[in-house]
Design an enzyme around this catalytic site. Structure first.
Site, PDB file in Angstrom:
ATOM      1  N   ASP B 103       0.862  -1.184   0.000  1.00  0.00           N
ATOM      2  CA  ASP B 103       0.000   0.000   0.000  1.00  0.00           C
ATOM      3  C   ASP B 103       0.895   1.228   0.000  1.00  0.00           C
ATOM      4  O   ASP B 103       1.780   1.360   0.855  1.00  0.00           O
ATOM      5  CB  ASP B 103      -0.895   0.005   1.239  1.00  0.00           C
ATOM      6  CG  ASP B 103      -1.791  -1.216   1.284  1.00  0.00           C
ATOM      7  OD1 ASP B 103      -2.589  -1.381   0.346  1.00  0.00           O
ATOM      8  OD2 ASP B 103      -1.662  -2.017   2.230  1.00  0.00           O
ATOM      9  N   ASP B 106       1.768   8.001  -3.407  1.00  0.00           N
ATOM     10  CA  ASP B 106       2.772   8.827  -4.083  1.00  0.00           C
ATOM     11  C   ASP B 106       2.376  10.287  -3.972  1.00  0.00           C
ATOM     12  O   ASP B 106       1.233  10.645  -4.303  1.00  0.00           O
ATOM     13  CB  ASP B 106       2.863   8.479  -5.575  1.00  0.00           C
ATOM     14  CG  ASP B 106       3.761   7.282  -5.853  1.00  0.00           C
ATOM     15  OD1 ASP B 106       4.272   6.667  -4.895  1.00  0.00           O
ATOM     16  OD2 ASP B 106       3.939   6.961  -7.043  1.00  0.00           O
TER      17      ASP B 106
END
Lengths: 132, 132
Positions: B103, B106
Protein backbone atom coordinates in the site's frame (compact mmCIF):
# COMPACT_ATOMS: atom_id res chain seq x y z
CA UNK A 1 13.80 2.08 18.51
CA UNK A 2 13.74 -0.20 15.46
CA UNK A 3 12.35 0.96 12.12
CA UNK A 4 9.31 -1.23 12.71
CA UNK A 5 8.74 0.26 16.18
CA UNK A 6 9.04 3.77 14.71
CA UNK A 7 6.44 2.93 12.09
CA UNK A 8 4.08 1.50 14.70
CA UNK A 9 4.48 4.57 16.92
CA UNK A 10 3.80 6.91 13.98
CA UNK A 11 0.76 4.88 12.95
CA UNK A 12 -0.59 5.00 16.53
CA UNK A 13 -0.09 8.78 16.59
CA UNK A 14 -2.02 9.19 13.33
CA UNK A 15 -4.89 7.01 14.55
CA UNK A 16 -5.01 9.10 17.75
CA UNK A 17 -4.99 12.26 15.59
CA UNK A 18 -8.03 11.07 13.61
CA UNK A 19 -9.91 10.05 16.78
CA UNK A 20 -9.15 13.26 18.65
CA UNK A 21 -10.08 15.48 15.68
CA UNK A 22 -13.40 13.64 15.48
CA UNK A 23 -13.90 14.08 19.25
CA UNK A 24 -13.20 17.85 18.80
CA UNK A 25 -10.47 17.38 21.43
CA UNK A 26 -8.11 20.23 20.49
CA UNK A 27 -5.92 19.69 23.57
CA UNK A 28 -5.55 16.01 22.66
CA UNK A 29 -4.63 16.85 19.06
CA UNK A 30 -2.10 19.47 20.16
CA UNK A 31 -0.49 16.99 22.58
CA UNK A 32 0.60 15.02 19.48
CA UNK A 33 2.48 18.04 18.07
CA UNK A 34 6.00 19.26 18.86
CA UNK A 35 6.71 22.70 20.38
CA UNK A 36 8.58 25.55 18.71
CA UNK A 37 8.56 27.84 15.70
CA UNK A 38 9.31 25.15 13.09
CA UNK A 39 5.97 23.40 13.56
CA UNK A 40 3.55 24.14 10.74
CA UNK A 41 0.23 23.23 9.13
CA UNK A 42 -0.55 23.73 5.42
CA UNK A 43 -4.26 22.93 4.89
CA UNK A 44 -4.96 22.66 2.02
CA UNK A 45 -1.57 22.39 0.30
CA UNK A 46 -1.11 25.67 -1.60
CA UNK A 47 -2.79 27.80 1.09
CA UNK A 48 -0.63 30.03 3.34
CA UNK A 49 1.22 28.05 6.02
CA UNK A 50 0.12 28.23 9.64
CA UNK A 51 3.62 28.60 11.09
CA UNK A 52 4.75 28.03 14.68
CA UNK A 53 3.26 26.34 17.72
CA UNK A 54 1.09 29.29 18.81
CA UNK A 55 -0.51 29.66 15.37
CA UNK A 56 -1.03 25.89 15.10
CA UNK A 57 -2.77 25.94 18.50
CA UNK A 58 -5.14 28.68 17.30
CA UNK A 59 -5.77 26.74 14.08
CA UNK A 60 -6.83 23.53 15.85
CA UNK A 61 -8.89 25.30 18.55
CA UNK A 62 -10.81 27.17 15.86
CA UNK A 63 -11.22 24.03 13.70
CA UNK A 64 -12.45 21.99 16.67
CA UNK A 65 -15.06 24.63 17.45
CA UNK A 66 -16.43 25.93 14.17
CA UNK A 67 -15.85 23.21 11.61
CA UNK A 68 -16.92 20.25 13.79
CA UNK A 69 -14.69 17.90 11.76
CA UNK A 70 -15.22 14.12 11.61
CA UNK A 71 -12.48 11.94 10.09
CA UNK A 72 -13.02 8.46 8.65
CA UNK A 73 -9.73 6.71 7.88
CA UNK A 74 -10.23 5.22 4.39
CA UNK A 75 -7.18 3.01 3.91
CA UNK A 76 -3.92 1.81 5.42
CA UNK A 77 -1.77 4.46 7.10
CA UNK A 78 1.50 4.50 5.13
CA UNK A 79 4.61 4.76 7.28
CA UNK A 80 8.03 4.99 5.61
CA UNK A 81 11.76 4.47 6.13
CA UNK A 82 11.95 8.10 7.29
CA UNK A 83 10.14 10.78 9.26
CA UNK A 84 7.04 11.03 7.06
CA UNK A 85 3.74 9.15 6.99
CA UNK A 86 0.52 9.40 4.97
CA UNK A 87 -3.03 9.26 6.39
CA UNK A 88 -5.83 8.77 3.81
CA UNK A 89 -9.23 9.93 4.97
CA UNK A 90 -12.69 11.26 4.26
CA UNK A 91 -13.50 14.36 6.30
CA UNK A 92 -16.88 15.90 7.08
CA UNK A 93 -16.93 19.51 8.27
CA UNK A 94 -19.19 22.56 8.57
CA UNK A 95 -18.54 25.66 6.46
CA UNK A 96 -20.89 28.65 6.51
CA UNK A 97 -23.60 26.59 8.19
CA UNK A 98 -23.49 23.75 5.68
CA UNK A 99 -22.04 20.24 6.04
CA UNK A 100 -19.45 19.07 3.47
CA UNK A 101 -17.44 15.92 2.77
CA UNK A 102 -13.95 15.85 1.22
CA UNK A 103 -11.34 13.22 0.30
CA UNK A 104 -8.01 14.14 1.91
CA UNK A 105 -4.52 12.71 2.38
CA UNK A 106 -2.62 14.21 5.32
CA UNK A 107 1.18 14.01 5.13
CA UNK A 108 2.73 14.26 8.59
CA UNK A 109 6.38 14.55 9.56
CA UNK A 110 7.72 13.56 12.97
CA UNK A 111 10.68 14.55 15.15
CA UNK A 112 12.99 12.18 17.05
CA UNK A 113 10.59 12.11 19.99
CA UNK A 114 7.71 10.98 17.74
CA UNK A 115 5.91 14.34 17.87
CA UNK A 116 4.31 15.78 14.72
CA UNK A 117 6.30 18.71 13.27
CA UNK A 118 4.22 19.31 10.15
CA UNK A 119 0.83 18.47 8.65
CA UNK A 120 0.15 19.06 4.95
CA UNK A 121 -3.41 18.32 3.81
CA UNK A 122 -3.79 17.22 0.17
CA UNK A 123 -7.27 18.25 -0.97
CA UNK A 124 -9.12 21.11 -2.65
CA UNK A 125 -12.22 22.77 -1.12
CA UNK A 126 -13.73 23.14 -4.61
CA UNK A 127 -13.97 19.35 -4.76
CA UNK A 128 -15.82 18.97 -1.45
CA UNK A 129 -19.40 17.68 -1.67
CA UNK A 130 -22.40 18.98 0.33
CA UNK A 131 -23.79 16.15 2.47
CA UNK A 132 -27.19 17.24 3.64
CA UNK B 1 -5.48 27.95 -16.53
CA UNK B 2 -8.06 28.01 -13.71
CA UNK B 3 -7.43 26.20 -10.44
CA UNK B 4 -9.95 23.59 -11.50
CA UNK B 5 -8.25 23.07 -14.88
CA UNK B 6 -4.90 22.71 -13.13
CA UNK B 7 -6.36 20.07 -10.83
CA UNK B 8 -7.87 18.18 -13.76
CA UNK B 9 -4.57 18.26 -15.68
CA UNK B 10 -2.65 16.99 -12.65
CA UNK B 11 -5.21 14.24 -12.08
CA UNK B 12 -4.95 13.18 -15.74
CA UNK B 13 -1.15 13.09 -15.46
CA UNK B 14 -1.34 10.86 -12.38
CA UNK B 15 -3.80 8.46 -14.03
CA UNK B 16 -1.46 8.28 -17.04
CA UNK B 17 1.45 7.63 -14.66
CA UNK B 18 -0.36 4.67 -13.06
CA UNK B 19 -1.35 3.23 -16.47
CA UNK B 20 2.11 3.62 -18.01
CA UNK B 21 3.86 2.14 -14.97
CA UNK B 22 1.55 -0.88 -15.22
CA UNK B 23 2.26 -1.13 -18.98
CA UNK B 24 6.02 -1.08 -18.17
CA UNK B 25 6.22 1.89 -20.55
CA UNK B 26 9.29 3.69 -19.17
CA UNK B 27 9.38 6.20 -22.06
CA UNK B 28 5.73 7.06 -21.43
CA UNK B 29 6.35 7.54 -17.71
CA UNK B 30 9.42 9.70 -18.35
CA UNK B 31 7.44 11.88 -20.78
CA UNK B 32 5.38 13.01 -17.75
CA UNK B 33 8.50 14.27 -15.94
CA UNK B 34 10.31 17.61 -16.30
CA UNK B 35 13.93 17.90 -17.44
CA UNK B 36 16.85 19.15 -15.37
CA UNK B 37 18.81 18.53 -12.20
CA UNK B 38 16.04 19.46 -9.76
CA UNK B 39 13.88 16.50 -10.69
CA UNK B 40 13.97 13.76 -8.06
CA UNK B 41 12.42 10.50 -6.86
CA UNK B 42 12.45 9.36 -3.21
CA UNK B 43 11.06 5.81 -3.10
CA UNK B 44 10.41 4.92 -0.35
CA UNK B 45 10.50 8.16 1.67
CA UNK B 46 13.62 7.94 3.85
CA UNK B 47 15.72 6.16 1.20
CA UNK B 48 18.45 8.12 -0.64
CA UNK B 49 17.03 10.47 -3.29
CA UNK B 50 17.38 9.65 -6.98
CA UNK B 51 18.39 13.17 -8.05
CA UNK B 52 18.34 14.67 -11.54
CA UNK B 53 16.73 13.74 -14.84
CA UNK B 54 19.42 11.21 -15.89
CA UNK B 55 19.23 9.30 -12.61
CA UNK B 56 15.41 9.35 -12.69
CA UNK B 57 15.52 7.90 -16.23
CA UNK B 58 17.75 5.03 -15.02
CA UNK B 59 15.44 4.47 -12.06
CA UNK B 60 12.29 4.06 -14.18
CA UNK B 61 13.98 1.99 -16.89
CA UNK B 62 15.26 -0.42 -14.25
CA UNK B 63 11.92 -0.49 -12.41
CA UNK B 64 9.99 -1.15 -15.62
CA UNK B 65 12.26 -4.07 -16.44
CA UNK B 66 13.05 -5.87 -13.21
CA UNK B 67 10.22 -5.10 -10.84
CA UNK B 68 7.34 -5.52 -13.34
CA UNK B 69 5.17 -3.11 -11.32
CA UNK B 70 1.36 -3.04 -11.52
CA UNK B 71 -0.51 -0.13 -9.94
CA UNK B 72 -4.15 -0.23 -8.83
CA UNK B 73 -5.44 3.23 -7.88
CA UNK B 74 -7.32 2.68 -4.60
CA UNK B 75 -9.09 5.99 -4.03
CA UNK B 76 -9.63 9.52 -5.28
CA UNK B 77 -6.54 11.34 -6.54
CA UNK B 78 -6.19 14.40 -4.29
CA UNK B 79 -5.26 17.59 -6.10
CA UNK B 80 -4.69 20.77 -4.09
CA UNK B 81 -4.60 24.58 -4.31
CA UNK B 82 -0.89 24.30 -5.16
CA UNK B 83 1.68 22.24 -7.03
CA UNK B 84 1.24 18.96 -5.14
CA UNK B 85 -1.11 16.01 -5.55
CA UNK B 86 -1.54 12.64 -3.82
CA UNK B 87 -2.06 9.29 -5.58
CA UNK B 88 -3.22 6.41 -3.31
CA UNK B 89 -2.48 2.97 -4.70
CA UNK B 90 -1.76 -0.70 -4.21
CA UNK B 91 1.37 -1.84 -6.07
CA UNK B 92 2.44 -5.33 -7.04
CA UNK B 93 6.11 -5.85 -7.90
CA UNK B 94 8.77 -8.51 -8.16
CA UNK B 95 11.72 -8.53 -5.76
CA UNK B 96 14.33 -11.30 -5.77
CA UNK B 97 12.05 -13.49 -7.88
CA UNK B 98 9.05 -13.16 -5.63
CA UNK B 99 5.83 -11.14 -6.13
CA UNK B 100 4.83 -8.65 -3.42
CA UNK B 101 1.97 -6.22 -2.81
CA UNK B 102 2.27 -2.91 -0.95
CA UNK B 103 0.00 0.00 0.00
CA UNK B 104 1.57 3.25 -1.20
CA UNK B 105 0.73 6.95 -1.46
CA UNK B 106 2.77 8.83 -4.08
CA UNK B 107 3.11 12.57 -3.53
CA UNK B 108 3.93 14.33 -6.80
CA UNK B 109 4.85 17.97 -7.41
CA UNK B 110 4.38 19.73 -10.74
CA UNK B 111 6.02 22.66 -12.53
CA UNK B 112 4.21 25.46 -14.39
CA UNK B 113 4.06 23.34 -17.53
CA UNK B 114 2.31 20.51 -15.69
CA UNK B 115 5.35 18.22 -15.70
CA UNK B 116 6.23 16.16 -12.62
CA UNK B 117 9.27 17.54 -10.76
CA UNK B 118 9.25 15.13 -7.80
CA UNK B 119 7.79 11.82 -6.72
CA UNK B 120 7.90 10.75 -3.06
CA UNK B 121 6.56 7.28 -2.32
CA UNK B 122 5.08 6.78 1.16
CA UNK B 123 5.44 3.10 2.03
CA UNK B 124 7.82 0.69 3.78
CA UNK B 125 9.12 -2.49 2.11
CA UNK B 126 8.93 -4.32 5.46
CA UNK B 127 5.13 -3.97 5.27
CA UNK B 128 4.81 -5.46 1.78
CA UNK B 129 2.97 -8.82 1.57
CA UNK B 130 3.98 -11.79 -0.60
CA UNK B 131 1.19 -12.54 -3.09
CA UNK B 132 1.94 -15.95 -4.52
Amino acid sequence: MTASDQGSAQEAALRAYAERITAHDADGVLALFAEGDDVFVEDPVGAPRVQGRAAVERFYRRAAGEAAPEITVTGPIRTTMGRGAALPMRVRYTYKGRRFEADVVDIMRFDDAGKIVSMEAYWHPARARPVD
